[in-house]
Scaffold this active site. Structure first.
Site, PDB file in Angstrom:
ATOM      1  N   ASN A 124       0.871  -1.177   0.000  1.00  0.00           N
ATOM      2  CA  ASN A 124       0.000   0.000   0.000  1.00  0.00           C
ATOM      3  C   ASN A 124       0.909   1.227   0.000  1.00  0.00           C
ATOM      4  O   ASN A 124       1.448   1.599   1.034  1.00  0.00           O
ATOM      5  CB  ASN A 124      -0.903  -0.029   1.243  1.00  0.00           C
ATOM      6  CG  ASN A 124      -1.731   1.236   1.370  1.00  0.00           C
ATOM      7  OD1 ASN A 124      -1.827   2.024   0.426  1.00  0.00           O
ATOM      8  ND2 ASN A 124      -2.323   1.434   2.543  1.00  0.00           N
ATOM      9  N   TRP A 125       1.061   1.817  -1.176  1.00  0.00           N
ATOM     10  CA  TRP A 125       2.018   2.932  -1.291  1.00  0.00           C
ATOM     11  C   TRP A 125       1.480   4.256  -0.765  1.00  0.00           C
ATOM     12  O   TRP A 125       2.209   5.236  -0.710  1.00  0.00           O
ATOM     13  CB  TRP A 125       2.440   3.095  -2.757  1.00  0.00           C
ATOM     14  CG  TRP A 125       3.418   2.059  -3.207  1.00  0.00           C
ATOM     15  CD1 TRP A 125       4.065   1.141  -2.430  1.00  0.00           C
ATOM     16  CD2 TRP A 125       3.880   1.836  -4.551  1.00  0.00           C
ATOM     17  NE1 TRP A 125       4.896   0.362  -3.199  1.00  0.00           N
ATOM     18  CE2 TRP A 125       4.802   0.776  -4.511  1.00  0.00           C
ATOM     19  CE3 TRP A 125       3.599   2.430  -5.782  1.00  0.00           C
ATOM     20  CZ2 TRP A 125       5.447   0.291  -5.647  1.00  0.00           C
ATOM     21  CZ3 TRP A 125       4.242   1.955  -6.924  1.00  0.00           C
ATOM     22  CH2 TRP A 125       5.152   0.899  -6.851  1.00  0.00           C
ATOM     23  N   LYS A 126       0.180   4.302  -0.469  1.00  0.00           N
ATOM     24  CA  LYS A 126      -0.420   5.552   0.026  1.00  0.00           C
ATOM     25  C   LYS A 126      -0.060   6.709  -0.926  1.00  0.00           C
ATOM     26  O   LYS A 126       0.018   6.493  -2.137  1.00  0.00           O
ATOM     27  CB  LYS A 126       0.029   5.802   1.471  1.00  0.00           C
ATOM     28  CG  LYS A 126      -0.186   4.560   2.348  1.00  0.00           C
ATOM     29  CD  LYS A 126      -0.012   4.792   3.815  1.00  0.00           C
ATOM     30  CE  LYS A 126      -0.288   3.490   4.567  1.00  0.00           C
ATOM     31  NZ  LYS A 126      -0.230   3.618   6.010  1.00  0.00           N
ATOM     32  N   HIS A 150      -9.637   1.616   4.385  1.00  0.00           N
ATOM     33  CA  HIS A 150      -8.377   1.800   5.117  1.00  0.00           C
ATOM     34  C   HIS A 150      -8.601   2.790   6.263  1.00  0.00           C
ATOM     35  O   HIS A 150      -9.387   3.732   6.128  1.00  0.00           O
ATOM     36  CB  HIS A 150      -7.287   2.313   4.175  1.00  0.00           C
ATOM     37  CG  HIS A 150      -5.935   2.289   4.823  1.00  0.00           C
ATOM     38  ND1 HIS A 150      -5.503   3.299   5.651  1.00  0.00           N
ATOM     39  CD2 HIS A 150      -4.952   1.356   4.809  1.00  0.00           C
ATOM     40  CE1 HIS A 150      -4.295   2.981   6.117  1.00  0.00           C
ATOM     41  NE2 HIS A 150      -3.950   1.811   5.613  1.00  0.00           N
ATOM     42  N   GLU A 164      -6.992   5.193   7.298  1.00  0.00           N
ATOM     43  CA  GLU A 164      -6.781   6.604   6.943  1.00  0.00           C
ATOM     44  C   GLU A 164      -7.996   7.168   6.199  1.00  0.00           C
ATOM     45  O   GLU A 164      -8.336   8.338   6.348  1.00  0.00           O
ATOM     46  CB  GLU A 164      -5.487   6.745   6.106  1.00  0.00           C
ATOM     47  CG  GLU A 164      -4.251   6.559   6.990  1.00  0.00           C
ATOM     48  CD  GLU A 164      -3.064   5.907   6.294  1.00  0.00           C
ATOM     49  OE1 GLU A 164      -2.988   5.914   5.053  1.00  0.00           O
ATOM     50  OE2 GLU A 164      -2.196   5.374   7.025  1.00  0.00           O
ATOM     51  N   GLU A 217      -6.052  -4.527  10.385  1.00  0.00           N
ATOM     52  CA  GLU A 217      -4.976  -3.582  10.668  1.00  0.00           C
ATOM     53  C   GLU A 217      -5.292  -2.822  11.952  1.00  0.00           C
ATOM     54  O   GLU A 217      -6.077  -1.864  11.928  1.00  0.00           O
ATOM     55  CB  GLU A 217      -4.841  -2.568   9.525  1.00  0.00           C
ATOM     56  CG  GLU A 217      -4.501  -3.192   8.191  1.00  0.00           C
ATOM     57  CD  GLU A 217      -3.886  -2.168   7.252  1.00  0.00           C
ATOM     58  OE1 GLU A 217      -2.736  -2.378   6.837  1.00  0.00           O
ATOM     59  OE2 GLU A 217      -4.540  -1.145   6.953  1.00  0.00           O
ATOM     60  N   GLY A 260       2.124   2.408  10.797  1.00  0.00           N
ATOM     61  CA  GLY A 260       3.132   3.458  10.664  1.00  0.00           C
ATOM     62  C   GLY A 260       3.792   3.856  11.979  1.00  0.00           C
ATOM     63  O   GLY A 260       4.482   4.863  12.058  1.00  0.00           O
ATOM     64  N   GLY A 307       2.641  -1.007   4.349  1.00  0.00           N
ATOM     65  CA  GLY A 307       2.787   0.398   3.989  1.00  0.00           C
ATOM     66  C   GLY A 307       4.257   0.760   3.838  1.00  0.00           C
ATOM     67  O   GLY A 307       4.885   0.521   2.806  1.00  0.00           O
ATOM     68  N   GLY A 308       4.827   1.331   4.897  1.00  0.00           N
ATOM     69  CA  GLY A 308       6.190   1.864   4.859  1.00  0.00           C
ATOM     70  C   GLY A 308       7.222   0.922   4.239  1.00  0.00           C
ATOM     71  O   GLY A 308       8.026   1.342   3.390  1.00  0.00           O
TER      72      GLY A 308
HETATM   73  P1  PGA Z   1       2.553   0.411   7.701  1.00  0.00           P
HETATM   74  O1  PGA Z   1       1.123   0.677   7.008  1.00  0.00           O
HETATM   75  O2  PGA Z   1       3.064  -0.897   7.163  1.00  0.00           O
HETATM   76  O3  PGA Z   1       3.403   1.580   7.311  1.00  0.00           O
HETATM   77  O4  PGA Z   1       2.303   0.336   9.177  1.00  0.00           O
HETATM   78  C1  PGA Z   1       0.203  -0.353   6.807  1.00  0.00           C
HETATM   79  C2  PGA Z   1      -1.061   0.176   6.172  1.00  0.00           C
HETATM   80  O5  PGA Z   1      -1.481   1.301   6.499  1.00  0.00           O
HETATM   81  O6  PGA Z   1      -1.682  -0.493   5.316  1.00  0.00           O
END
Ligand code: PGA
Length: 253
Positions: free
Chosen positions: A10-12, A97, A99, A169, A175, A236-237
């Site tokens: 997930n590159w956001k 998600h 976010e 999650e 994050g 993500g990261g």
């Molecule tokens: P993260 O993000 O691996 O940076 O914790 C995961 C996500 O939000 O899908």
């Protein structure tokens, strides 16, 4: 029941078309043409076309969008329809998600509308759920997950759900560098599968892949994946570098 693991990046809001292409070229070299897990990359909308082009010869890696609108078209400034995404050739769309929920005000009813529209269009949703730290510490973990599943998946057909992916999650792990321990993850995943069984029947629940997400990195992938109800990861990261994301994919296999 053996479920093929699925690892999604997930590159956001990172990487435009050029960086996405560069990443994919390097990543595909590192993966080397075969993988024991399904791999999915989720670039920003504007980089999906370039990513699809870069993945044209890939046997290992599929494409996801990070969001969609549930209406087919109309006066929804700034939104992207599922039809536009299927035209590019996405295989999955991430919905719900945390976010999207916390920053953009999406609730379970909106997520349900998106899930229904994706199923109608034949696109697989990756449906994210998870509790905040406050909810967990207040003893609300199961109530929150149950509500997100019951409302978010209301009215979906069992048939199509067998192909859907759920991403558990915990919001406090996203994050932050804090990961749910393998036991904590397993406990939540087993509960999610139990609720899925109540909603769609045991047989379907046994087919649904449940990803863990929240500070997944190469070093903690194998122990998370060793849990019986953990069928993959939403990353993500650590998915932003080809080296670390390819290691995660290998460690998950
Ligand atoms: P993260 O993000 O691996 O940076 O914790 C995961 C996500 O939000 O899908």
């Amino acid at each position: 029941m053996s479920r093929r693991p699925i690892i999604a990046a997930n590159w956001k809001m990172h990487k435009g078309p050029a960086e996405a292409t560069e990443f994919i070229d390097e990543f595909e070299n590192l993966i080397g043409g075969s993988s024991a897990v399904d791999i999915v990359i989720s670039p920003a909308f504007v980089a999906l076309g370039a990513a699809k082009g870069a993945l044209a010869n890939s046997d290992t890696t599929g494409l996801a969008a990070q969001n969609c609108h549930f209406e087919e078209k109309g006066a929804f400034t700034g939104e992207v329809s599922i039809g536009m995404l299927t035209e590019i050739g996405v295989d999955y769309v991430i919905i719900g998600h945390s976010e999207r929920r916390s920053i953009f005000g999406e609730d379970d009813a909106i997520i349900n509308a998106k899930a229904k529209a994706l199923h109608a269009a034949g696109v697989k949703p990756i449906i994210c759920i998870g509790e905040t730290l406050e909810e967990r510490e207040g003893g609300q973990l199961e109530a929150v997950l149950r509500r997100q599943l019951e409302v978010g998946l209301e009215g979906l057909s069992a048939d199509k759900m067998a192909e859907a992916v759920i991403a558990y999650e915990p919001v406090w792990a996203i994050g932050t560098g804090k990961t749910a321990g393998p036991d904590e993850a397993q406990e939540a995943h087993a509960f999610v599968r139990k609720v899925l069984g109540e909603l769609f029947g045991e047989e379907v629940a046994a087919k649904i892949r449940i990803q863990y997400g929240g500070s997944v990195k190469p070093a903690n992938t194998a122990e998370l994946m060793a849990q019986p109800d953990v069928d993959g990861a939403l990353v993500g990261g650590a998915s932003l570098e080809p080296g670390s994301f390819s290691e995660i994919c290998k460690n998950a296999g």
